[in-house]
Design a protein around this motif. Structure first.
Motif, mmCIF file in Angstrom:
data_model
loop_
_atom_site.group_PDB
_atom_site.id
_atom_site.type_symbol
_atom_site.label_atom_id
_atom_site.label_comp_id
_atom_site.label_asym_id
_atom_site.label_seq_id
_atom_site.Cartn_x
_atom_site.Cartn_y
_atom_site.Cartn_z
ATOM 1 N N GLY A 74 0.794 -1.120 -0.009
ATOM 2 C CA GLY A 74 0.065 0.024 -0.019
ATOM 3 C C GLY A 74 0.873 1.380 -0.071
ATOM 4 O O GLY A 74 0.414 2.129 -0.734
ATOM 5 N N LEU A 75 1.782 1.104 0.986
ATOM 6 C CA LEU A 75 2.738 2.532 0.925
ATOM 7 C C LEU A 75 3.449 2.667 -0.459
ATOM 8 O O LEU A 75 3.854 3.892 -0.857
ATOM 9 C CB LEU A 75 3.779 2.406 1.967
ATOM 10 N N ILE A 76 3.930 1.523 -1.079
ATOM 11 C CA ILE A 76 4.586 1.976 -2.408
ATOM 12 C C ILE A 76 3.559 2.299 -3.379
ATOM 13 O O ILE A 76 4.111 3.332 -4.165
ATOM 14 C CB ILE A 76 5.115 0.560 -2.862
ATOM 15 N N SER A 77 2.326 2.030 -3.302
ATOM 16 C CA SER A 77 1.441 2.935 -4.111
ATOM 17 C C SER A 77 1.156 4.106 -4.126
ATOM 18 O O SER A 77 1.050 4.976 -4.988
ATOM 19 C CB SER A 77 -0.159 1.963 -4.091
ATOM 20 N N VAL A 78 1.049 4.679 -2.700
ATOM 21 C CA VAL A 78 0.880 5.974 -2.008
ATOM 22 C C VAL A 78 2.195 6.669 -2.763
ATOM 23 O O VAL A 78 2.041 7.997 -3.196
ATOM 24 C CB VAL A 78 0.740 6.038 -0.795
ATOM 25 N N PHE A 81 2.061 7.306 -6.295
ATOM 26 C CA PHE A 81 0.861 8.444 -6.764
ATOM 27 C C PHE A 81 1.492 9.890 -6.096
ATOM 28 O O PHE A 81 1.167 10.776 -6.926
ATOM 29 C CB PHE A 81 -0.177 7.999 -5.869
ATOM 30 N N SER A 82 2.077 10.024 -5.317
ATOM 31 C CA SER A 82 2.655 11.061 -4.448
ATOM 32 C C SER A 82 3.731 11.645 -5.466
ATOM 33 O O SER A 82 3.717 13.120 -5.866
ATOM 34 C CB SER A 82 3.307 10.949 -3.000
ATOM 35 N N PHE A 83 4.638 10.954 -6.112
ATOM 36 C CA PHE A 83 5.714 11.159 -7.046
ATOM 37 C C PHE A 83 5.160 11.870 -8.244
ATOM 38 O O PHE A 83 5.428 12.699 -8.821
ATOM 39 C CB PHE A 83 6.795 10.382 -7.278
ATOM 40 N N SER A 84 3.949 11.067 -8.717
ATOM 41 C CA SER A 84 3.460 11.489 -9.893
ATOM 42 C C SER A 84 2.654 12.939 -9.559
ATOM 43 O O SER A 84 2.739 13.825 -10.745
ATOM 44 C CB SER A 84 2.009 10.659 -10.340
ATOM 45 N N GLN A 112 9.250 17.149 0.533
ATOM 46 C CA GLN A 112 10.296 16.170 0.726
ATOM 47 C C GLN A 112 10.205 15.408 1.985
ATOM 48 O O GLN A 112 10.385 14.275 2.008
ATOM 49 C CB GLN A 112 11.663 17.141 0.701
ATOM 50 N N VAL A 113 9.675 16.317 3.157
ATOM 51 C CA VAL A 113 9.544 15.343 4.234
ATOM 52 C C VAL A 113 8.456 14.299 4.263
ATOM 53 O O VAL A 113 8.743 13.361 4.518
ATOM 54 C CB VAL A 113 9.363 16.271 5.300
ATOM 55 N N ILE A 114 7.450 14.817 3.630
ATOM 56 C CA ILE A 114 6.526 13.727 3.357
ATOM 57 C C ILE A 114 6.731 12.492 2.729
ATOM 58 O O ILE A 114 6.620 11.270 3.143
ATOM 59 C CB ILE A 114 5.239 14.393 2.642
ATOM 60 N N LEU A 115 7.441 12.667 1.517
ATOM 61 C CA LEU A 115 8.066 11.674 0.697
ATOM 62 C C LEU A 115 8.956 10.865 1.525
ATOM 63 O O LEU A 115 9.135 9.544 1.473
ATOM 64 C CB LEU A 115 8.448 11.962 -0.488
ATOM 65 N N TYR A 162 -2.583 15.374 4.302
ATOM 66 C CA TYR A 162 -1.703 16.719 4.118
ATOM 67 C C TYR A 162 -0.994 17.135 3.028
ATOM 68 O O TYR A 162 -1.256 17.878 2.475
ATOM 69 C CB TYR A 162 -1.028 16.536 5.521
ATOM 70 N N PHE A 163 -0.550 15.876 2.336
ATOM 71 C CA PHE A 163 0.203 15.959 1.019
ATOM 72 C C PHE A 163 -0.599 16.667 -0.163
ATOM 73 O O PHE A 163 -0.611 17.531 -0.871
ATOM 74 C CB PHE A 163 1.011 14.651 0.479
#
Length: 431
Positions: A74-78, A81-84, A112-115, A162-163
Motif C-alpha cells: 500500500g505504501l509503495i502505491s502511495v 501516486f505522490s511522486f506523480s 520532501q519530508v512527506i515523501l 496533508y500532502f
C-alpha cells in the motif's frame, strides 16, 4: 578550519534544495531505526510486552507477515501516486507560469519530508519483515516492531491527506506569488539590516591586480567574514566584480586586490566563493523580480490571457520595489571602521528597466494594466528612498510606459484616462 566549515555549509545549502535530499535522509533513518528495533527485539522487548501488555503485540508469525506485506504494498502505491502528483505540479507550474519557479517548488521541505516519511516506513517494514520466523514461537516474533510499523503507516495516511491539501495549494498562483514575495522580502530586509551606512569613498580600482574565476556557475554565496580576515592579514582591499546571482564563466575576472597576492592567498580567497548550477530566491533577491515579471508576462500572453494574475503580480512587484528603494546601489563590507570589500550590485535603474522592458512589450495595449503600472509608479515615488536618483529613474520609466501606451491604445477614452493618471508624474503624451 573556517574555510572547511564555510564550504561544508555552502554544500549543505545546495543539496538541501534537491528533491531527493530529505527522502534520502529519512529513508536512511528508517533503516537505522529498524536495526535498533531488531536489536531491542533480541533483548526481549516483545517478550516483556507479551507478558505484561499482550494487546500491544502481534504474536502470530503469519499474521505479522501478512500485515507487513500489505503495508509495504500500500505504501509503495502511495509513494508512486505522490511522486506523480509532484511531477504534475512541476509540469503545470513550468507551462502555465515560468520554468524559473521549479527550483523553488522542488526545494519545498514539506513535500520532501512527506515523501521521506513514506520511504522511512517502507524500509522499516521491509527489514522487520525479513526478521520474522513463521515457525518460531511467539517470543521470537518481533510483535512490538510490527505494531510500530502499523502506527507509522497510520501516520503516513495522515501525511498523505496533508500532502494532497498542500500540493493543491502549491499550484495556486496566489500562493506561488506569496511565497516568492515573502522569501525576497526576507532576503532584502537581511541585506538592508547588514548594509553599512558609510559615506567614505572606496578607492578607484582601475589599476588594481585582477584575478579570475576557476569555476563556472551561478555566484550563490560569498563568505565575507573570511574575506575580511584575509584582507586584514594581507593588508589589502578587495573589489568583487560580478553581481551576486549572475552566471560566472571559467576564466572571467572575479575580483581585484589592492596588493598583489601570492598563489596560496588567491586560492584562499577563491575558496570563499560558492557556485551553484541553479538559482534560488533565498540567495538572490533579484531572481524574485525576474520570476514575478515572467509570471506577469506569461499571464498576458495570448495563449493564457489572465489580466487578474498580472495585476496580482504587479501588486507584489510594487511592494518589493518599495523595499528595494531602501537599499543602496553599492555594497561595502567594513570592520572596525575600515572598509575592506566593495561588491557590485544590481543598480535600481537596471533592475526596474529590465522589469518594465518585458512588461511593456506584452501589457502596453491593456488599459487596466497600464493604469495599474502608473499607480505603482505613483506609490513608489512617495516611498522612502535611499538615493535621490531613484525618483528620476521612476519618472523615466513612467514616461517610457506612457509613450508605448500611446502608440498601442487606439481608443480615445482610454487615452484620456491614462493622461489623467500621467499628470500625477507631470508627464504628457507626445503628440
Amino acid at each position: 578550519m573556517k574555510q572547511f566549515y564555510n564550504r561544508t555549509i555552502s554544500f549543505f545549502n545546495v543539496i538541501e534544495s534537491k528533491i531527493a535530499f530529505y527522502p534520502t535522509v529519512l529513508a536512511l533513518l528508517g533503516f537505522i531505526f529498524a536495526m535498533v528495533m531488531l536489536f531491542l527485539e533480541n533483548r526481549g522487548i516483545s517478550k516483556y510486552l507479551i507478558e505484561h501488555m499482550p494487546i500491544l503485540v502481534v504474536d502470530n508469525g503469519d499474521t505479522a507477515m501478512t500485515i507487513l506485506s500489505a503495508l509495504i504494498s500500500g505504501l509503495i502505491s502511495v509513494v508512486v501516486f505522490s511522486f506523480s502528483m509532484v511531477m504534475l505540479l512541476l509540469s503545470q507550474a513550468s507551462s502555465n507560469y515560468s520554468p524559473r519557479l521549479l527550483p523553488g517548488l522542488i526545494s519545498d521541505r514539506r513535500h520532501q519530508v512527506i515523501l521521506g516519511v513514506y520511504l522511512f516506513t517502507i524500509l522499516y517494514c521491509i527489514f522487520v519483515l525479513f526478521s520474522i520466523q513463521p515457525t518460531g514461537d511467539k517470543y521470537q516474533i518481533p510483535g512490538f516492531s510490527v505494531l510500530l510499523g502499523i502506527i507509522a503507516t497510520v501516520i503516513c495516511i495522515y501525511a498523505f491527506i496533508y500532502f494532497i491539501h498542500n500540493i493543491s495549494q502549491s499550484i495556486q498562483i496566489s500562493n506561488i506569488l506569496q511565497k516568492i514575495f515573502e522569501t525576497a522580502k526576507r532576503r532584502l530586509h537581511e541585506l538592508i539590516d547588514k548594509e553599512e551606512h558609510d559615506l567614505s569613498e572606496f578607492p578607484n580600482t582601475d589599476d588594481w591586480y585582477e584575478y579570475h574565476s576557476e569555476n563556472s556557475g551561478y555566484l550563490q554565496n560569498i563568505s565575507f567574514t573570511n574575506l575580511v580576515e584575509i584582507c586584514e592579514k594581507e593588508d589589502t582591499q578587495l573589489h568583487i566584480l560580478p553581481i551576486k546571482g549572475i552566471f560566472i564563466l571559467n576564466g572571467i575576472p572575479l575580483f581585484k586586490s589592492k596588493k598583489e597576492l601570492d598563489e596560496n592567498t588567491v586560492n584562499r580567497v577563491l575558496s570563499n566563493f560558492n557556485f551553484a548550477r541553479e538559482e534560488l530566491v533565498s540567495d538572490n533577491y533579484t531572481l524574485a523580480f525576474k520570476q514575478i515579471t515572467e509570471i506577469i508576462v506569461k499571464a498576458m500572453s495570448p495563449g493564457i490571457n489572465d489580466p487578474g494574475t498580472a495585476i496580482n503580480g504587479i501588486d507584489y512587484l510594487t511592494e518589493l520595489l518599495g523595499i528595494r528603494m531602501q537599499k543602496k546601489d553599492t555594497n561595502k563590507i567594513k570592520r572596525n571602521d575600515n572598509v575592506y570589500i566593495k561588491m557590485n550590485t544590481v543598480d535600481f535603474e537596471d533592475l526596474i528597466y529590465n522589469i518594465m522592458a518585458s512588461i511593456r512589450t506584452y501589457c502596453k495595449h491593456d488599459i487596466i494594466i497600464v493604469q495599474k503600472l502608473l499607480l505603482m509608479f505613483h506609490y513608489l515615488k512617495k516611498q522612502q528612498s535611499e538615493e535621490s536618483s531613484y525618483r528620476d529613474v521612476l519618472n523615466k520609466e513612467a514616461a517610457n510606459l506612457i509613450k508605448d501606451a500611446e502608440e498601442s491604445i487606439k481608443n480615445q477614452v482610454d487615452i484620456e484616462r491614462v493622461k489623467k493618471l500621467a499628470s500625477t508624474f507631470n508627464l504628457k503624451f507626445q503628440n
